[in-house]
Design an enzyme around this catalytic site. Sequence first.
Site, PDB file in Angstrom:
ATOM      1  N   TYR A 154      -3.686  -0.653  10.039  1.00 39.69           N
ATOM      2  CA  TYR A 154      -3.457  -0.951   8.670  1.00 39.69           C
ATOM      3  C   TYR A 154      -1.875  -0.376   8.079  1.00 39.69           C
ATOM      4  O   TYR A 154      -1.453  -1.077   7.309  1.00 39.69           O
ATOM      5  CB  TYR A 154      -4.551   0.055   7.650  1.00 39.69           C
ATOM      6  CG  TYR A 154      -4.462  -0.177   6.179  1.00 39.69           C
ATOM      7  CD1 TYR A 154      -4.791  -1.445   5.765  1.00 39.69           C
ATOM      8  CD2 TYR A 154      -3.853   0.787   5.405  1.00 39.69           C
ATOM      9  CE1 TYR A 154      -5.021  -1.732   4.407  1.00 39.69           C
ATOM     10  CE2 TYR A 154      -3.971   0.403   3.984  1.00 39.69           C
ATOM     11  CZ  TYR A 154      -4.670  -0.851   3.408  1.00 39.69           C
ATOM     12  OH  TYR A 154      -4.417  -0.935   2.075  1.00 39.69           O
TER      13      TYR A 154
ATOM     14  N   SER B  68       0.863  -1.196   0.167  1.00 42.55           N
ATOM     15  CA  SER B  68      -0.105   0.015  -0.013  1.00 42.55           C
ATOM     16  C   SER B  68       0.830   1.339  -0.018  1.00 42.55           C
ATOM     17  O   SER B  68       2.002   1.072   0.301  1.00 42.55           O
ATOM     18  CB  SER B  68      -0.927   0.021   1.168  1.00 42.55           C
ATOM     19  OG  SER B  68      -1.514   1.248   1.694  1.00 42.55           O
TER      20      SER B  68
END
Length: 255
Positions: free
Chosen positions: A160, A147
């Site tokens: 996350y 990410s």
Amino acid sequence: MKTVLDKFKLYGKVALVTGASRGLGKAIAIGLAEAGADMVLVDILETDTTQQEIEKLGRKAITIKADLSSINCVDPIVKTAVDEFGKIDILVNNAGIIRRAPLTEFTEKDWDDVININQKTLFFLTQAVARVMIERGEGGKVINIASMLSFQGGILVPSYTASKSAVMGLTRLMANELAVQNINVNAIAPGYMATDNTAPLRADEKRNKTILERIPARRWGQPEDLKGVVVFLASEASSYMHGYTVAVDGGWLAR
Ligand code: NAD
């Protein structure tokens, strides 16, 4: 003689993609099948539409329903795939979740749920698949979905960020240990992509505007934008790439 384009072809290969029901995982699975691979589709949801689209391409696709929030699913997934196809050439660790809350209110459950899927199962599924690849002795490809928050801190998403930063580190660690086995481990870091995962961001007019203004390409990425890079990393064309995380982000990190 094989041309460079031949080296991108995946005919005769078996690829396992987690989170293949929708979003990025669905596009990744279809992209690999378009390049010739037969597919093992893993998800907690139905993967019928992904499976049908792959079968329309003339490739085989089996579905394994599994909950990746616990590593109990790992051995049954690998066994089912190997029983069906006799091998796994390509693993794409795509399934992932996100939880949003301010740092001062973030719960242990939102921490554990995200770390378990995005980081712990990613590692142990790769471990189990790597054992099968090593035993067969013909190498393989592992592609982790990282990410922007493998590179940046983000906001309101602590578990996350922790998990995706770990994905980039684990990609390097796994590459270092597996390169000698002719197994390439690399990662793709998607930018801001239009999927269910980012629906709340796109629905928030102010956030949506700020994000778009910062993306040099001035658009959200589409799941199909990942097909080229995933086929490259799954193929012989990338055989000397180990441990690298490739951003596909409309230029986000370049700013
Ligand atoms: P999505 O929510 O649309 O799809 C995720 C898939 O994973 C779904 O099919 C879901 O059913 C499956 N999944 C979730 N929990 C599971 C579980 N416990 N067991 C089995 N399957 C499970 O998300 P997406 O946007 O397609 O994201 C895919 C990956 O890409 C994730 O790892 C995500 O973090 C990463 N990513 C997404 C973006 C983005 O902008 N959308 C950006 C960077 C990285």
